[in-house]
Design an enzyme around this catalytic site. Structure first.
Site, mmCIF file in Angstrom:
data_model
loop_
_atom_site.group_PDB
_atom_site.id
_atom_site.type_symbol
_atom_site.label_atom_id
_atom_site.label_comp_id
_atom_site.label_asym_id
_atom_site.label_seq_id
_atom_site.Cartn_x
_atom_site.Cartn_y
_atom_site.Cartn_z
ATOM 1 N N GLY A 1 -22.429 12.883 -6.734
ATOM 2 C CA GLY A 1 -23.100 14.184 -6.823
ATOM 3 C C GLY A 1 -24.282 14.285 -5.876
ATOM 4 N N HIS B 1 -44.595 -6.999 10.962
ATOM 5 C CA HIS B 1 -45.383 -5.767 10.849
ATOM 6 C C HIS B 1 -45.203 -4.937 12.118
ATOM 7 C CE1 HIS B 1 -48.685 -3.114 9.758
ATOM 8 N NE2 HIS B 1 -49.143 -3.252 10.998
ATOM 9 N N GLY C 1 -7.309 0.220 -7.733
ATOM 10 C CA GLY C 1 -8.470 1.091 -7.614
ATOM 11 C C GLY C 1 -8.622 2.141 -8.680
ATOM 12 N N GLY D 1 -24.631 14.575 -11.671
ATOM 13 C CA GLY D 1 -25.721 14.185 -10.773
ATOM 14 C C GLY D 1 -25.780 12.683 -10.614
ATOM 15 N N GLU E 1 0.853 -1.197 0.000
ATOM 16 C CA GLU E 1 0.000 0.000 0.000
ATOM 17 C C GLU E 1 0.882 1.238 0.000
ATOM 18 O OE1 GLU E 1 -3.349 0.940 -0.379
ATOM 19 O OE2 GLU E 1 -2.314 2.861 -0.317
ATOM 20 N N LYS E 2 0.591 2.141 -0.937
ATOM 21 C CA LYS E 2 1.459 3.315 -1.041
ATOM 22 C C LYS E 2 1.135 4.402 -0.019
ATOM 23 C CE LYS E 2 -0.657 5.970 -4.719
ATOM 24 N NZ LYS E 2 -0.370 6.603 -5.969
HETATM 25 P P1 FAD Z 1 -9.402 1.306 -3.839
HETATM 26 O O1 FAD Z 1 -10.313 1.330 -2.687
HETATM 27 O O2 FAD Z 1 -9.334 2.525 -4.692
HETATM 28 O O3 FAD Z 1 -7.944 0.962 -3.271
HETATM 29 C C1 FAD Z 1 -6.820 0.957 -4.072
HETATM 30 C C2 FAD Z 1 -5.603 1.119 -3.201
HETATM 31 O O4 FAD Z 1 -4.458 0.853 -3.981
HETATM 32 C C3 FAD Z 1 -5.415 2.534 -2.654
HETATM 33 O O5 FAD Z 1 -5.237 2.497 -1.266
HETATM 34 C C4 FAD Z 1 -4.145 3.039 -3.362
HETATM 35 O O6 FAD Z 1 -3.364 3.916 -2.563
HETATM 36 C C5 FAD Z 1 -3.402 1.732 -3.602
HETATM 37 N N1 FAD Z 1 -2.451 1.795 -4.698
HETATM 38 C C6 FAD Z 1 -2.637 2.274 -5.952
HETATM 39 N N2 FAD Z 1 -1.524 2.101 -6.706
HETATM 40 C C7 FAD Z 1 -0.615 1.509 -5.898
HETATM 41 C C8 FAD Z 1 0.721 1.047 -6.100
HETATM 42 N N3 FAD Z 1 1.333 1.149 -7.284
HETATM 43 N N4 FAD Z 1 1.366 0.503 -5.045
HETATM 44 C C9 FAD Z 1 0.758 0.379 -3.847
HETATM 45 N N5 FAD Z 1 -0.490 0.762 -3.618
HETATM 46 C C10 FAD Z 1 -1.178 1.318 -4.625
HETATM 47 N N6 FAD Z 1 -18.766 2.026 -3.039
HETATM 48 C C11 FAD Z 1 -19.746 1.347 -2.414
HETATM 49 O O7 FAD Z 1 -19.914 0.152 -2.662
HETATM 50 N N7 FAD Z 1 -20.546 1.950 -1.472
HETATM 51 C C12 FAD Z 1 -20.407 3.252 -1.167
HETATM 52 O O8 FAD Z 1 -21.141 3.764 -0.316
HETATM 53 C C13 FAD Z 1 -19.399 4.003 -1.834
HETATM 54 N N8 FAD Z 1 -19.227 5.308 -1.547
HETATM 55 C C14 FAD Z 1 -18.237 5.999 -2.184
HETATM 56 C C15 FAD Z 1 -18.107 7.356 -1.896
HETATM 57 C C16 FAD Z 1 -17.124 8.097 -2.521
HETATM 58 C C17 FAD Z 1 -16.982 9.573 -2.205
HETATM 59 C C18 FAD Z 1 -16.238 7.458 -3.438
HETATM 60 C C19 FAD Z 1 -15.137 8.242 -4.095
HETATM 61 C C20 FAD Z 1 -16.358 6.111 -3.725
HETATM 62 C C21 FAD Z 1 -17.382 5.373 -3.110
HETATM 63 N N9 FAD Z 1 -17.577 4.021 -3.391
HETATM 64 C C22 FAD Z 1 -18.578 3.339 -2.774
HETATM 65 C C23 FAD Z 1 -16.716 3.296 -4.346
HETATM 66 C C24 FAD Z 1 -15.641 2.486 -3.594
HETATM 67 O O9 FAD Z 1 -14.893 3.355 -2.773
HETATM 68 C C25 FAD Z 1 -14.732 1.777 -4.583
HETATM 69 O O10 FAD Z 1 -15.503 1.021 -5.481
HETATM 70 C C26 FAD Z 1 -13.764 0.840 -3.855
HETATM 71 O O11 FAD Z 1 -12.967 1.551 -2.942
HETATM 72 C C27 FAD Z 1 -12.865 0.109 -4.856
HETATM 73 O O12 FAD Z 1 -12.020 -0.739 -4.168
HETATM 74 P P2 FAD Z 1 -10.604 -1.209 -4.762
HETATM 75 O O13 FAD Z 1 -10.064 -2.162 -3.770
HETATM 76 O O14 FAD Z 1 -10.786 -1.632 -6.159
HETATM 77 O O15 FAD Z 1 -9.714 0.113 -4.831
HETATM 78 P P1 NAD Z 2 -21.222 8.442 -11.753
HETATM 79 O O1 NAD Z 2 -20.852 7.723 -12.981
HETATM 80 O O2 NAD Z 2 -22.148 7.824 -10.783
HETATM 81 O O3 NAD Z 2 -21.903 9.837 -12.150
HETATM 82 C C1 NAD Z 2 -21.299 10.767 -12.987
HETATM 83 C C2 NAD Z 2 -22.379 11.700 -13.497
HETATM 84 O O4 NAD Z 2 -21.744 12.790 -14.134
HETATM 85 C C3 NAD Z 2 -23.310 11.032 -14.499
HETATM 86 O O5 NAD Z 2 -24.643 11.261 -14.126
HETATM 87 C C4 NAD Z 2 -22.955 11.740 -15.794
HETATM 88 O O6 NAD Z 2 -24.046 11.863 -16.684
HETATM 89 C C5 NAD Z 2 -22.491 13.106 -15.291
HETATM 90 N N1 NAD Z 2 -21.620 13.822 -16.211
HETATM 91 C C6 NAD Z 2 -20.609 13.332 -16.971
HETATM 92 N N2 NAD Z 2 -20.058 14.342 -17.706
HETATM 93 C C7 NAD Z 2 -20.702 15.476 -17.377
HETATM 94 C C8 NAD Z 2 -20.600 16.833 -17.773
HETATM 95 N N3 NAD Z 2 -19.707 17.220 -18.691
HETATM 96 N N4 NAD Z 2 -21.425 17.738 -17.224
HETATM 97 C C9 NAD Z 2 -22.353 17.353 -16.314
HETATM 98 N N5 NAD Z 2 -22.508 16.078 -15.901
HETATM 99 C C10 NAD Z 2 -21.695 15.157 -16.410
HETATM 100 O O7 NAD Z 2 -19.840 8.860 -11.081
HETATM 101 P P2 NAD Z 2 -19.514 9.523 -9.666
HETATM 102 O O8 NAD Z 2 -20.756 10.062 -9.038
HETATM 103 O O9 NAD Z 2 -18.351 10.410 -9.892
HETATM 104 O O10 NAD Z 2 -19.041 8.275 -8.822
HETATM 105 C C11 NAD Z 2 -17.888 7.514 -9.230
HETATM 106 C C12 NAD Z 2 -18.022 6.076 -8.828
HETATM 107 O O11 NAD Z 2 -17.983 5.930 -7.425
HETATM 108 C C13 NAD Z 2 -19.313 5.482 -9.318
HETATM 109 O O12 NAD Z 2 -19.002 4.475 -10.247
HETATM 110 C C14 NAD Z 2 -19.972 4.900 -8.134
HETATM 111 O O13 NAD Z 2 -20.322 3.553 -8.333
HETATM 112 C C15 NAD Z 2 -18.946 4.994 -7.006
HETATM 113 N N6 NAD Z 2 -19.678 5.497 -5.822
HETATM 114 C C16 NAD Z 2 -20.594 4.663 -5.243
HETATM 115 C C17 NAD Z 2 -21.327 5.111 -4.170
HETATM 116 C C18 NAD Z 2 -22.339 4.207 -3.564
HETATM 117 O O14 NAD Z 2 -22.306 3.011 -3.833
HETATM 118 N N7 NAD Z 2 -23.249 4.700 -2.727
HETATM 119 C C19 NAD Z 2 -21.150 6.399 -3.683
HETATM 120 C C20 NAD Z 2 -20.237 7.214 -4.316
HETATM 121 C C21 NAD Z 2 -19.498 6.740 -5.374
#
Ligand code: FAD
Ligand code: NAD
Length: 468
Positions: A187, A446, A146, A183, A34-35
């Site tokens: 968003g 219920h 990721g 959105g 992990e970096k």
């Molecule tokens: P990541 O969680 O991105 O982990 C990758 C790791 O690899 C990182 O720690 C990174 O530092 C490390 N890494 C990268 N390159 C290297 C390298 N060369 N050497 C060593 N380490 C490295 N998903 C849900 O299911 N539910 C949610 O409610 C949800 N909410 C979200 C809210 C937000 C704001 C965001 C941004 C995302 C959300 N997601 C949610 C999406 C979810 O976070 C990701 O789908 C998930 O973290 C992906 O897991 P991963 O293990 O593939 O990668």
């Molecule tokens: P997203 O793909 O959900 O939404 C991106 C939105 O941006 C889309 O509705 C798209 O039409 C719009 N868009 C694209 N280009 C645009 C433009 N030029 N102007 C205006 N709108 C534009 O992506 P996100 O919300 O950035 O989330 C990223 C990923 O993180 C998603 O794949 C999601 O699965 C994951 N995530 C999951 C959760 C959860 O599971 N509750 C929460 C947060 C994030």
């Protein structure tokens, strides 16, 4: 110094840590690279967990301001938000989760190597942290690095005024105004967080719907409920540029009538999707190339073109969801172990943690129509649920889509209180191919939110609803 492992996971997000734990449980000598200083990846540190912590805090705040009086709860004095404490609690929640991960690494005897992993060849990886370098060799590797936020042409993220979700979860003070580009899931979740604490929020979305990849009725209903939080939502609007002017951001966009418009805001949060992250991995040295969109290609076994190197999570195709990455981590560990695990990609639930929550599994109406698949539907509103009325949470509905012939459940789409938890039973039902009749004949406690599903199944099956 060279260290030898059976399996090396590169990245400690939900994909990496789940896979590493499962592999260790199966008896392998496992390393995780992990970096960052902390384990847990995007989900734990700048994604799911902090976002949910802020969503929960702001929902309590919103209820205290808007609903407590109706419940007969009088707060003598002004209700205000201590922004510093609000962020401190979120940081503590992250800390509890990363501490849990450190414990699990120790318990399962997983060797954690801090630093950036970079392939030397298909069996060797270098881990660099500052001046320190370690070389690890492995029989198997799992790429789980990721994703990172994307942007659009004309919008450069400066992390000061033009920010992503990462900065948005740790702002120095409460913003007065914020424009969110996109959105989609991020968003609408972050719009809810900030609107509930009084920030003037505008969402600019390119398509004609919020959360456009989910069943369209959900986006429509969410549009209404977010409107109640005074969030301004501009659909069919295309952002052209965003410029940091020092204390604010000027955003130019083309509106639905094709006119150019400008908005000035304190922060512009870009949420237009995320891109696979493989920077610094030196994949070429291992003989792996990426697709145009940066993703790593894998086969059904999640193997890359180099069979002993696997890839999982956000870095490969499929929904970018923590539970999808976790399932794939387990899948890879068990596959290496010679087992025959299974992931049903059609039944990975999607959840949006607005209030009311949005949750879906299976096919949307739009997908069924596009494929010419016949279906019947049943829809039941939370306003007719006794539990929802008791809780003053009557917005939303549950919609079930079933096949006309056998009543097989094809999709379930819910917007309503606790939809994120209610959807679990639908995943089980669909995985085991139960019918709508099976689902309405079982007993539902219920009063519960899940009863709306019973009525939706009854209606889809041509029976009348019976619950109130
Ligand atoms: P990541 O969680 O991105 O982990 C990758 C790791 O690899 C990182 O720690 C990174 O530092 C490390 N890494 C990268 N390159 C290297 C390298 N060369 N050497 C060593 N380490 C490295 N998903 C849900 O299911 N539910 C949610 O409610 C949800 N909410 C979200 C809210 C937000 C704001 C965001 C941004 C995302 C959300 N997601 C949610 C999406 C979810 O976070 C990701 O789908 C998930 O973290 C992906 O897991 P991963 O293990 O593939 O990668
Ligand atoms: P997203 O793909 O959900 O939404 C991106 C939105 O941006 C889309 O509705 C798209 O039409 C719009 N868009 C694209 N280009 C645009 C433009 N030029 N102007 C205006 N709108 C534009 O992506 P996100 O919300 O950035 O989330 C990223 C990923 O993180 C998603 O794949 C999601 O699965 C994951 N995530 C999951 C959760 C959860 O599971 N509750 C929460 C947060 C994030």
């Amino acid at each position: 110094m060279e260290k030898k492992y059976d399996i090396i996971f590169i990245g400690s997000g939900p994909g990496g840590y789940t896979g590493a734990i499962r592999a260790a449980q199966l008896g392998y000598n496992v390393a995780i690279i992990e970096k960052y200083d902390v384990l847990g990846g995007t989900c734990t540190n700048v994604g799911c967990i902090p976002a949910k912590a802020l969503l929960d805090s702001t929902e309590h705040f919103h209820q205290a301001k808007e609903q407590f009086k109706t419940h007969g709860i009088e707060l003598n004095g002004e209700i205000s938000l201590n922004f510093t404490q609000f962020l401190k609690r979120k940081t503590e929640v992250i800390g509890q989760n990363t501490a849990g991960l450190n414990y699990l690494m120790r318990k399962n005897k997983i060797n954690v190597h801090r630093g950036t992993g970079s392939f030397v060849d298909a069996s060797t990886i270098k881990v660099s942290e500052g001046e320190t370098e370690n070389t690890l060799t492995g029989k198997y590797f799992v790429i789980c690095t990721g994703s990172k936020p994307s942007t659009i042409p004309g919008v450069i993220i400066d992390k000061k005024r033009i920010i992503t979700s990462t900065e948005g979860l740790s702002l120095p003070s409460q913003p007065r105004s914020m424009v969110i580009i996109g959105g989609g899931v991020i968003g609408v979740e972050l719009a809810s967080v900030f609107a509930r604490i009084g920030t003037e929020v505008t969402i600019i979305e390119y398509t004609d719907s919020l959360i456009p990849t989910m069943d369209r009725e959900l986006g429509k209903a969410l549009f209404k409920t977010l409107g109640k939080l005074n969030i301004r939502i501009l659909l069919k609007s295309k952002v052209q540029s965003a410029s940091n002017t020092g204390s604010s951001v000027a955003i130019k966009y083309i509106d639905t009538e094709s006119n150019e418009q400008e908005i000035t805001t304190e922060y512009c949060l870009v949420a237009v999707g995320r891109s696979a992250y493989t920077k610094g991995l030196n994949l070429e040295a291992a003989g792996i190339t990426t697709q145009k969109n940066g993703k790593v290609t894998v086969n059904a076994q999640l193997q890359t073109v180099v069979p002993h190197i696997y890839a999982i999570g956000d870095v490969i195709d499929g929904p970018m969801l923590a539970h999808k990455a976790e399932d794939e981590g387990t899948f890879v560990a068990e596959t290496i172990n010679g087992q025959k695990p299974h992931i049903n990609y059609n039944l990975i639930p999607s959840v949006v943690y607005t209030w009311p929550e949005v949750a879906s599994v299976g096919q949307t109406e739009e997908q069924l129509k596009a494929q010419g698949i016949e279906y019947k539907f049943g829809k039941f509103p939370f306003s007719a649920s006794a539990r929802a009325r008791a809780a003053m949470d009557t917005d939303g509905f549950a919609k079930v889509l079933i096949s006309p012939k056998y009543g097989e459940v094809l999709g379930v789409h819910i917007i309503g209180p606790r939809a994120a938890d209610v959807i679990a039973q639908c995943v089980i039902g669909m995985e085991y191919e139960v019918t709508a009749e099976d689902m309405y004949r079982i007993s539902y406690a219920h009063p519960t939110y899940s009863e709306v599903l019973k009525d939706a199944y009854l209606i889809a099956s041509g029976q009348g609803a019976i619950n109130i």
